[in-house]
Scaffold this motif. Structure first.
Motif, mmCIF file in Angstrom:
data_model
loop_
_atom_site.group_PDB
_atom_site.id
_atom_site.type_symbol
_atom_site.label_atom_id
_atom_site.label_comp_id
_atom_site.label_asym_id
_atom_site.label_seq_id
_atom_site.Cartn_x
_atom_site.Cartn_y
_atom_site.Cartn_z
ATOM 1 N N LEU A 179 10.606 3.376 1.240
ATOM 2 C CA LEU A 179 11.499 4.109 2.130
ATOM 3 C C LEU A 179 10.771 5.216 2.877
ATOM 4 O O LEU A 179 11.252 5.712 3.877
ATOM 5 N N TRP A 180 9.603 5.665 2.349
ATOM 6 C CA TRP A 180 8.831 6.699 3.017
ATOM 7 C C TRP A 180 7.352 6.439 2.780
ATOM 8 O O TRP A 180 6.968 5.681 1.926
ATOM 9 N N ARG A 181 6.549 7.087 3.556
ATOM 10 C CA ARG A 181 5.106 7.007 3.403
ATOM 11 C C ARG A 181 4.593 8.322 2.832
ATOM 12 O O ARG A 181 5.057 9.389 3.216
ATOM 13 N N ASN A 276 -7.649 7.701 0.858
ATOM 14 C CA ASN A 276 -7.056 8.349 2.034
ATOM 15 C C ASN A 276 -7.837 8.022 3.309
ATOM 16 O O ASN A 276 -7.859 8.801 4.253
ATOM 17 N N GLN A 277 -8.499 6.888 3.326
ATOM 18 C CA GLN A 277 -9.191 6.397 4.510
ATOM 19 C C GLN A 277 -8.666 5.007 4.853
ATOM 20 O O GLN A 277 -8.072 4.333 4.021
ATOM 21 N N ALA A 290 -6.282 -10.973 4.605
ATOM 22 C CA ALA A 290 -4.925 -10.881 4.074
ATOM 23 C C ALA A 290 -4.068 -10.071 5.043
ATOM 24 O O ALA A 290 -4.577 -9.391 5.941
ATOM 25 N N ASN A 291 -2.751 -10.113 4.839
ATOM 26 C CA ASN A 291 -1.844 -9.404 5.745
ATOM 27 C C ASN A 291 -1.961 -7.895 5.625
ATOM 28 O O ASN A 291 -1.585 -7.169 6.538
ATOM 29 N N THR A 292 -2.467 -7.415 4.504
ATOM 30 C CA THR A 292 -2.522 -5.971 4.273
ATOM 31 C C THR A 292 -3.694 -5.302 4.973
ATOM 32 O O THR A 292 -3.770 -4.082 5.004
ATOM 33 N N VAL A 293 -4.633 -6.079 5.532
ATOM 34 C CA VAL A 293 -5.793 -5.510 6.214
ATOM 35 C C VAL A 293 -5.903 -6.129 7.594
ATOM 36 O O VAL A 293 -5.226 -7.107 7.924
ATOM 37 N N ARG A 304 -4.208 -1.054 7.299
ATOM 38 C CA ARG A 304 -3.296 -0.763 8.403
ATOM 39 C C ARG A 304 -2.823 0.680 8.390
ATOM 40 O O ARG A 304 -2.335 1.190 9.389
ATOM 41 N N ARG A 305 -2.976 1.337 7.253
ATOM 42 C CA ARG A 305 -2.663 2.767 7.134
ATOM 43 C C ARG A 305 -3.595 3.359 6.081
ATOM 44 O O ARG A 305 -4.169 2.607 5.288
ATOM 45 N N PRO A 306 -3.795 4.659 6.056
ATOM 46 C CA PRO A 306 -4.697 5.258 5.059
ATOM 47 C C PRO A 306 -4.329 4.833 3.641
ATOM 48 O O PRO A 306 -3.151 4.761 3.281
ATOM 49 N N VAL A 307 -5.347 4.534 2.859
ATOM 50 C CA VAL A 307 -5.146 4.003 1.508
ATOM 51 C C VAL A 307 -4.755 5.165 0.587
ATOM 52 O O VAL A 307 -5.605 5.858 0.029
ATOM 53 N N SER A 308 -3.466 5.378 0.433
ATOM 54 C CA SER A 308 -2.959 6.431 -0.447
ATOM 55 C C SER A 308 -2.495 5.881 -1.794
ATOM 56 O O SER A 308 -2.104 6.649 -2.668
ATOM 57 N N GLN A 309 -2.513 4.565 -1.935
ATOM 58 C CA GLN A 309 -2.221 3.915 -3.209
ATOM 59 C C GLN A 309 -3.216 2.765 -3.391
ATOM 60 O O GLN A 309 -3.809 2.287 -2.431
ATOM 61 N N ARG A 310 -3.387 2.364 -4.613
ATOM 62 C CA ARG A 310 -4.313 1.267 -4.897
ATOM 63 C C ARG A 310 -3.927 0.039 -4.068
ATOM 64 O O ARG A 310 -2.773 -0.353 -4.008
ATOM 65 N N LEU A 311 -4.926 -0.549 -3.412
ATOM 66 C CA LEU A 311 -4.677 -1.621 -2.448
ATOM 67 C C LEU A 311 -5.441 -2.872 -2.858
ATOM 68 O O LEU A 311 -6.630 -2.823 -3.154
ATOM 69 N N SER A 312 -4.742 -4.005 -2.868
ATOM 70 C CA SER A 312 -5.352 -5.292 -3.177
ATOM 71 C C SER A 312 -5.309 -6.170 -1.931
ATOM 72 O O SER A 312 -4.276 -6.280 -1.274
#
Length: 642
Positions: A179-181, A276-277, A290-293, A304-312
């Protein structure tokens, strides 16, 4: 009046939340909140409640004003958490009665839930879960009867019954967008920065923080092939290298040129830690994303947005030279700065006897091998003409020194060149089948343009080939290795425990955090394909459960007599207060004292109950049943004091 134990429990929970939410709290704000919690004890013994409320309101208003001033820096989401923490601490400072704790408890629940947004590691997640359970326990202790304790057996049964529901919701419930970033800081938390100068890599490798993990769908490439590209530095001012603005504009890269028929494909999955990059990690030339990158300039990969959470994310790459991105790329990487005149003269001298870029690279390699150059984690400091000072004076440096000097030599000789920042190698865990890459694997090398592509060259492999073949520790002295290793890691027991926790966190990332909408879609497709078999198994299981319940309740005799069952059912609101071993008639006598208005009704029920139970009077049993039904609402409202 709340007990001292409850107040201390709330203080402990709030202090833990303040520590967990440090990413969202300025340091001065955390200090003020802790001072307010300490102020709780002298304030409790001081002036009347009205004066206390005025003091706290004045302090809270001043803090709120400071938060509003810093709103632009913190962001709306962080500001909301700051306000909630301020309200919780202020409430705890003033709280004295049990009924005053309602609001505090619900705010604590919300704050603990928000902690899961900032942390995804299994260790911290378990700690947050323990805090949540501790808060629930205090909630229960505050509002449950003193005669009742937590029934661990019943609680365990309830958890076992709800576990299938949890799993079903996790596996089958649609993956919704947040719901928020989470607002991110302007600078990176960890990882390579957009500027590379002498000393930046050396500082980064002293961190043992995890950068990312890699899982390969096939054989592991050799260590010499594990060059993880993350940044490309093209602007040089005579001392430092900077990422060109075309990367910031997310300029579309050139077309995919890798040949999957002749070049072997490498399919792998990356689990990137919070940085955060937008910059991510890839091998060679990425072909599939993948769709996330998304692809970035210079054939890099970014989020697609700064990595503020663990990203796979998943990639498919070919380990070939990098194609040309656009027509201006060569000209951009030929620019030189009006500095380092000795280096420029050396470049012209080397270029005079080299007929190609490959020959010039060989001459630079020979220079590094034959001259007394050294590889060190603690090189001497350099001045403004840093390349001249390194090549002709100190001759001691780290990977960024050698990469920077090589790129400048090539540019001065008319060969387009750029510095690449990323990671090299990693630690392979055979049993768990994943590659662990930490910040200490940070590395810098160059790419020069020849034969229509950007060829990679690692001058560190010339000076210290063990760095690429065996890892950083193989080329460092004992003192430098101790510099990189924390004191607690020198104990083998701590090393083993830390590694096991890391493996556990890996499985948590793959099986829980990595379960995204694509994997859920695949699960739905598999369930759809096996729908007939699952329907048959479900029907069979339902029949087995029905038969089991029928045998259990039809053949097993009743635990209590019918009159007892009737009384327990209709007195369910107060029967739990009956002490073990007390006769029901004795309990009714006590109950009449708490409910004098229903004393005559309770007397009549007690008389019919005793005749039906002890005299086996069927007429009394029928009258008892009728009387209980007629007065069921009245019996449900019986009172029992706390």
């Amino acid at each position: 009046m709340l007990s001292r134990q409850v107040i201390l429990s709330f203080c402990f929970i709030l202090v833990a939340i303040i520590g967990l939410l440090q990413q969202a709290l300025p340091l001065w704000y955390s200090a003020i909140l802790l001072l307010l919690l300490l102020y709780r004890w002298p304030l409790q013994q001081s002036s009347p409640k009205v004066n206390k409320l005025k003091r706290i309101n004045i302090v809270a208003a001043l803090i709120l004003l400071l938060l509003l001033i810093s709103l632009k820096q913190s962001g709306i989401f962080h500001f909301m958490l700051q306000i909630l923490l301020l309200s919780a601490v202020s409430r705890l400072v003033l709280i004295r009665q049990r009924h005053d704790s309602h609001q505090l408890l619900w705010v604590l629940y919300f704050l603990l839930a928000c902690c899961f947004i900032f942390y995804q590691s299994i260790v911290i997640s378990l700690f947050i879960l323990a805090l949540l359970l501790f808060t629930l326990y205090n909630h229960y202790q505050l509002y449950a009867s003193k005669q009742h304790r937590v029934q661990l057996l019943q609680l365990g049964k309830a958890l076992l019954l709800t576990l299938p529901i949890w799993l079903a919701l996790f596996l089958l419930f649609p993956r919704l967008q947040p719901l928020w970033r989470i607002p991110t800081a302007e600078s990176a938390i960890t990882g390579l920065a957009d500027t590379l100068d002498p000393g930046s890599i050396e500082k980064l490798v002293q961190s043992d923080t995890l950068a990312f993990r890699a899982i390969f769908n096939g054989p592991l490439p050799s260590r010499q092939q594990l060059y993880w590209r993350a940044k490309v530095y093209e602007d040089f001012d005579g001392r430092s290298w900077t990422v060109n603005q075309r990367f910031e504009r997310n300029q579309a890269r050139g077309p995919v040129t890798g040949n999957s028929e002749t070049d072997p494909l490498i399919r792998y999955q990356i689990i990137a830690e919070v940085s955060n990059q937008r910059s991510l990690f890839s091998l060679g030339e990425p072909l599939q994303f993948a769709n996330t990158v998304r692809p970035a300039a210079a054939y890099l990969v970014e989020a697609r947005r700064p990595v503020s959470q663990r990203l796979s994310y998943q990639l498919t790459s070919v380990l070939t030279a990098i194609p040309e991105d656009n027509a201006t790329e060569q000209r951009l990487n030929l620019r030189t700065a009006s500095a380092n005149p000795k280096t420029a003269a050396l470049a012209r001298q080397l270029a005079a006897s080299a007929d190609s870029a490959t020959a010039l690279i060989e001459q630079i390699s020979t220079l590094f091998r034959q001259q007394p150059y050294y590889y060190s984690l603690n090189p001497p400091r350099l001045g403004n003409n840093s390349i001249d000072a390194f090549l002709f004076d100190t001759r001691t440096g780290f990977c960024s020194h050698y990469a920077s000097a090589t790129a400048v030599l090539l540019r001065e000789a008319g060969i387009p060149a750029r510095v690449v920042g990323g990671y090299q190698g990693g630690v392979w865990h055979e049993e768990q089948q994943y590659l662990e890459v930490r910040q200490r694997e940070a590395h810098a090398w160059i790419e020069y343009f020849a034969d229509g592509r950007w060829q990679y060259f690692d001058p560190t492999a010339v000076i210290a080939p063990e760095r690429v073949i065996a890892g950083l520790d193989a080329v460092l002295s004992a003192d430098e290795q101790n510099q990189l290793q924390a004191n607690w890691r020198r104990f083998s027991a701590f090393n083993y425990l830390g590694q096991q926790l890391l493996h556990l966190d890996y499985y948590w990332s793959v099986w829980v955090l990595g379960f995204d909408d694509s994997q859920q879609y695949n699960l739905w497709q598999q369930l759809k394909a096996a729908s007939k078999i699952l329907a048959m198994l479900g029907a069979l299981l339902l029949i087995v459960i029905i038969l089991w319940y029928w045998q259990r309740y039809q053949r097993q005799p009743a635990k209590y007599a019918v009159p007892v069952q009737l009384m327990q059912r209709h007195l369910a609101g107060v029967i739990s207060y009956k002490p073990a071993g007390q006769h029901l008639s004795q309990f009714i006598t006590v109950l009449k004292g708490h409910n004098p208005a229903q004393a005559s009704l309770l007397d009549e029920l007690d008389g019919l109950y005793q005749r039906a139970l002890f005299a086996d009077n069927q007429q009394a049993l029928a009258q008892l049943t009728l009387l209980l039904k007629r007065n069921s609402k009245t019996l449900a409202k019986l009172n029992w004091p706390d």
